[in-house]
Design an enzyme around this catalytic site. Sequence first.
Site, PDB file in Angstrom:
ATOM      1  CE1 TYR A 146      -2.988  -2.946   0.174  1.00  0.00           C
ATOM      2  CE2 TYR A 146      -3.743  -2.333   2.300  1.00  0.00           C
ATOM      3  CZ  TYR A 146      -3.817  -3.309   1.444  1.00  0.00           C
ATOM      4  OH  TYR A 146      -4.629  -4.285   1.420  1.00  0.00           O
ATOM      5  CE  LYS A 195       1.203 -17.707  -1.855  1.00  0.00           C
ATOM      6  NZ  LYS A 195       0.498 -19.114  -1.742  1.00  0.00           N
ATOM      7  CG  ASP A 227      -2.198 -20.146   0.666  1.00  0.00           C
ATOM      8  OD1 ASP A 227      -1.147 -20.238   1.334  1.00  0.00           O
ATOM      9  OD2 ASP A 227      -1.715 -20.742  -0.428  1.00  0.00           O
ATOM     10  CG  ASP A 251      -6.831  -4.507   4.288  1.00  0.00           C
ATOM     11  OD1 ASP A 251      -7.777  -4.441   4.953  1.00  0.00           O
ATOM     12  OD2 ASP A 251      -6.696  -3.754   3.249  1.00  0.00           O
ATOM     13  CG  ASP A 255     -12.005  -6.292   6.838  1.00  0.00           C
ATOM     14  OD1 ASP A 255     -11.693  -5.598   7.896  1.00  0.00           O
ATOM     15  OD2 ASP A 255     -12.384  -5.599   5.998  1.00  0.00           O
TER      16      ASP A 255
END
Length: 360
Positions: A146, A195, A227, A251, A255
Amino acid sequence: MNCNIAVIKGDGIGPEVVTEAMKVLDAVGKKYGHTFNYEQLLMGGCSIDKYGEPLTDETVAIAKTKDAVLLGSIGGNTQTSPWYKLPPNKRPEAGLLKIRKELGLFANLRPAYLYPELKEACPLKESVAERGFDMMIMRELTGGLYFGDRYTKEVDGVMTAVDTLTYNENEIRRIAVKGFDIAMKRRKKVTLVDKANVLDSSRLWRKVTEEVAKDYPEVTYETMLVDNAAMQLVKDPAQFDVMLTENMFGDILSDEASMITGSIGMLSSASLNETKFGLYEPSGGSAPDIAGQNIANPIATILSAAMMLKFTFDLDKEADAIENAVKKVLEEGYRTIDIAKPGEPQVKCDEMGTLIAERV
Ligand code: NAD
């Protein structure tokens, strides 16, 4: 202890829920002999209305002189509010981005806890919800995709977009240390989510976090690919204590973790910098649909105040007193509109604050 707090009530339900959090903090102060000094500041829509901008430099300067910021929420109805006719950098949310940046808040903490009394709101299978869960998602907030360079340009006649994911070892180490420190105050387990089978940045996260882990022999440390973590969150959330991860993975996973608790009105959060300074706020927004009706759930903000006691002031016993008071009101059957089952009696926002303050 003398605690100096910048209070930003903000917009929508912000003033209603923050007032209740202050009520609970004052009850803690009375019982345990602390003084909470509040200075109220403006940010968001209310600051636009008064000063023409969502966060003034003067407000930031005052906030920096305090020990912590207690925030409600900012913003209005994005379809109808005149604030959203302004250019993006003048809208309420720009205030939030500015304060995070100015205060150097690089670690975002979002607890996801399933209250046994609210487990029916959990969308997971009963056998999973039955076991409950209590985790802390720790997301890096100021680096990664970001914040990296990005551009879109034509390459050999084909439109091509590039986003850059960059982390240096210092950025990783400072949040890893926070993650392990926080695990020491909890069940002493850290799961690094990455990852690393594909990304160089993830491999650096692993290397640095492993080094940090050596300083915390009491903490169980494990790694998990993102994942798999997304699947494990819905399959067996009870296995997690502190989940440490970079900005974009955090992020998404925070959620997901919020969703499985079942209610936005219960979710607290904290954003910390390298010192003890922190900004504490509910995870939800300003809920313009219910603002001004005294029906919002103040518990997320009250629990954010408990996080402030724990992480900024090291007042663990006092923070536990707030968390236990919240559990007690739920056990006793008190519910605000968002967590009441159909037909169940509901208490107002200020009643809920008083009930919790009385049980501190
Ligand atoms: P929201 O979180 O404000 O509301 C979503 C739904 O959850 C609404 O139905 C609302 O009534 C309900 N809800 C939220 N908090 C509640 C509470 N404490 N008690 C009971 N019900 C609650 O999200 P939204 O509607 O997408 O956004 C509204 C405004 O809030 C927008 O301007 C948005 O930009 C802003 N926002 C601010 C923050 C922040 O201040 N950090 C975060 C998210 C959204």
